[in-house]
Design an enzyme around this catalytic site. Structure first.
Site, PDB file in Angstrom:
ATOM      1  N   HIS A 107       0.831  -1.196   0.000  1.00  0.00           N
ATOM      2  CA  HIS A 107       0.000   0.000   0.000  1.00  0.00           C
ATOM      3  C   HIS A 107       0.868   1.249   0.000  1.00  0.00           C
ATOM      4  CE1 HIS A 107      -3.827  -1.979   0.584  1.00  0.00           C
ATOM      5  NE2 HIS A 107      -3.305  -2.697   1.551  1.00  0.00           N
ATOM      6  N   GLY A 136      10.821 -21.825   7.045  1.00  0.00           N
ATOM      7  CA  GLY A 136       9.374 -21.709   7.220  1.00  0.00           C
ATOM      8  C   GLY A 136       8.961 -20.397   7.875  1.00  0.00           C
ATOM      9  N   THR A 159      13.371  -7.391   5.467  1.00  0.00           N
ATOM     10  CA  THR A 159      13.032  -6.001   5.161  1.00  0.00           C
ATOM     11  C   THR A 159      14.126  -5.281   4.384  1.00  0.00           C
ATOM     12  OG1 THR A 159      13.958  -5.273   7.266  1.00  0.00           O
ATOM     13  CG2 THR A 159      11.601  -5.804   7.230  1.00  0.00           C
ATOM     14  N   ARG A 174      10.947  -3.092  15.839  1.00  0.00           N
ATOM     15  CA  ARG A 174      11.344  -1.725  16.156  1.00  0.00           C
ATOM     16  C   ARG A 174      10.515  -0.782  15.296  1.00  0.00           C
ATOM     17  NH1 ARG A 174      14.500  -0.327  11.828  1.00  0.00           N
ATOM     18  NH2 ARG A 174      15.475  -2.039  10.724  1.00  0.00           N
ATOM     19  N   LYS A 177       9.640   4.257  11.129  1.00  0.00           N
ATOM     20  CA  LYS A 177       9.401   5.701  11.021  1.00  0.00           C
ATOM     21  C   LYS A 177       7.919   5.920  11.262  1.00  0.00           C
ATOM     22  CE  LYS A 177       8.939   5.987   5.961  1.00  0.00           C
ATOM     23  NZ  LYS A 177       9.468   6.633   4.767  1.00  0.00           N
TER      24      LYS A 177
END
Length: 197
Positions: A107, A136, A159, A174, A177
């Protein structure tokens, strides 16, 4: 007469349970396997590229398969989801464990619409190299590249890019932003006004 009827009924029930039910179960499992193989073949024919020796284990879901390329001898474990909207490329001899999710669209949280109500997406391809092992319950976000020979530990949320031969695991959660507060409040108020009218 009632005793004879009960004896016949009991005998038929035992016969049904002992012989017919196990056969029906085996037949059902046989049909499920055949149907799954047929679905896998159909899915392979829809891929952008399908290498030889590609194996799917049980159920798999590939959205927008025309944007997904799977190399030779790729193994995809059960209950995997590949979201191919932005493009996914997986190199030869790569293994994906169970419940792996690879997303190639996300998105656009900076758009002028609230993302959970509208189809406003940013498409970013995911590229996974050769000889990669993904454990997995791994989630790979859009735009990530994973280098040849890398290993991604089970339960990892990928990420960032993974270098070749690296072994990566999950880090604690964590805050990355924050969204633009003014922009969000404007959108939320506009949505609330629409809902109230």
């Amino acid at each position: 007469m009632k005793q004879i009827k009960d004896k016949i009924t009991n005998k038929l029930e035992r016969l049904f349970e002992q012989r017919l039910v196990p056969r029906l179960v085996r037949w059902g499992e046989y049909l499920e396997t055949k149907i799954r193989r047929y679905k896998h073949q159909e899915l392979k024919s829809q891929l952008k590229f399908c290498g030889s020796g590609l194996r799917f284990k049980r159920d798999i879901r590939i959205d927008h398969p025309q944007n997904v390329s799977l190399g030779n001898k790729v193994y995809i474990g059960p209950d995997v989801l590949l979201d191919g909207r932005g493009g996914i490329t997986i190199g030869d001899n790569t293994t994906l464990g169970f419940n792996v999710v690879i997303l190639s669209a996300n998105h656009d949280y900076q758009s002028n619409d609230l993302p959970y109500q509208h189809n406003v997406y940013i498409h970013k391809p995911v590229v996974i190299g050769r000889n990669v092992w993904i454990g997995g319950n791994v989630l790979i976000i859009p735009g990530v590249s994973i280098g040849d020979g890398a290993i991604v530990a089970a339960g990892t949320v990928v990420t960032a890019n993974v270098e070749p031969l690296a072994i990566v695991g999950n880090q604690p959660m964590r805050t990355i932003k924050y969204r633009d507060k003014e922009h969000y409040e404007q959108l939320a108020n506009k949505q609330e006004n629409r809902d109230n009218s």
